[in-house]
Design a protein around this motif. Structure first.
Motif, PDB file in Angstrom:
ATOM      1  N   HIS A  12      45.667  42.504  85.530  1.00  0.00           N
ATOM      2  CA  HIS A  12      45.681  41.468  86.641  1.00  0.00           C
ATOM      3  C   HIS A  12      46.157  42.295  88.052  1.00  0.00           C
ATOM      4  CE1 HIS A  12      44.808  37.841  84.390  1.00  0.00           C
ATOM      5  NE2 HIS A  12      45.799  38.106  83.526  1.00  0.00           N
ATOM      6  N   LYS A  15      43.756  45.010  89.148  1.00  0.00           N
ATOM      7  CA  LYS A  15      42.689  44.523  89.865  1.00  0.00           C
ATOM      8  C   LYS A  15      43.015  44.002  91.426  1.00  0.00           C
ATOM      9  CE  LYS A  15      39.491  43.790  85.808  1.00  0.00           C
ATOM     10  NZ  LYS A  15      38.739  42.616  85.350  1.00  0.00           N
ATOM     11  N   ILE A  16      43.919  43.385  91.187  1.00  0.00           N
ATOM     12  CA  ILE A  16      44.422  42.900  92.568  1.00  0.00           C
ATOM     13  C   ILE A  16      45.023  43.944  93.410  1.00  0.00           C
ATOM     14  CG2 ILE A  16      46.470  41.588  93.780  1.00  0.00           C
ATOM     15  CD1 ILE A  16      46.233  39.747  91.101  1.00  0.00           C
ATOM     16  N   GLY A  56      47.038  36.267  89.213  1.00  0.00           N
ATOM     17  CA  GLY A  56      45.569  36.667  88.590  1.00  0.00           C
ATOM     18  C   GLY A  56      45.208  35.834  87.383  1.00  0.00           C
ATOM     19  N   LYS A  60      41.683  34.196  88.153  1.00  0.00           N
ATOM     20  CA  LYS A  60      40.824  35.154  87.710  1.00  0.00           C
ATOM     21  C   LYS A  60      40.631  36.344  88.560  1.00  0.00           C
ATOM     22  CE  LYS A  60      38.144  32.207  84.631  1.00  0.00           C
ATOM     23  NZ  LYS A  60      38.996  30.792  84.741  1.00  0.00           N
ATOM     24  N   ASN A  61      41.952  36.773  89.008  1.00  0.00           N
ATOM     25  CA  ASN A  61      42.122  37.721  89.942  1.00  0.00           C
ATOM     26  C   ASN A  61      41.223  37.803  91.446  1.00  0.00           C
ATOM     27  OD1 ASN A  61      43.577  39.188  87.951  1.00  0.00           O
ATOM     28  ND2 ASN A  61      41.821  39.814  86.929  1.00  0.00           N
TER      29      ASN A  61
END
Length: 87
Positions: A12, A15-16, A56, A60-61
């Motif tokens: 999470h 990706k963020i 996240g 889902k991010n």
């Protein structure tokens, strides 16, 4: 956590961080860890990590809303109290 100043990077957070431009899109999780661990102040590492992981999981991010909120804050606008509400 455990009285250590560390900023773990899970999926999470990774990706963020990439989506928000905190690290290059090509950064690996290890590179993201090294980069963020140096730059995130020790006194907020734990709270920021928890916030990003929870966000996240809830979204889902998805960072579109997060980008819009950051842009509003950068323009000096206050966020509404329900800004982080996820349906």
């Amino acid at each position: 956590c455990l009285n250590r100043f560390d900023f773990p990077v899970d999926t999470h957070v990774w990706k963020i961080a990439m989506s928000l431009g905190w690290v290059p899109k090509s950064a690996t999780r290890d590179q993201t860890y090294e980069h963020l661990n140096r730059r995130v102040p020790d006194d907020i590492k734990y709270e920021l990590h928890v916030l990003l992981v929870e966000y996240g999981k809830m979204t889902k991010n998805e960072v579109k809303a997060l980008r819009q909120m950051m842009a509003a804050l950068e323009r000096g606008k206050e966020l509404p109290t329900n800004a982080m509400k996820v349906d």
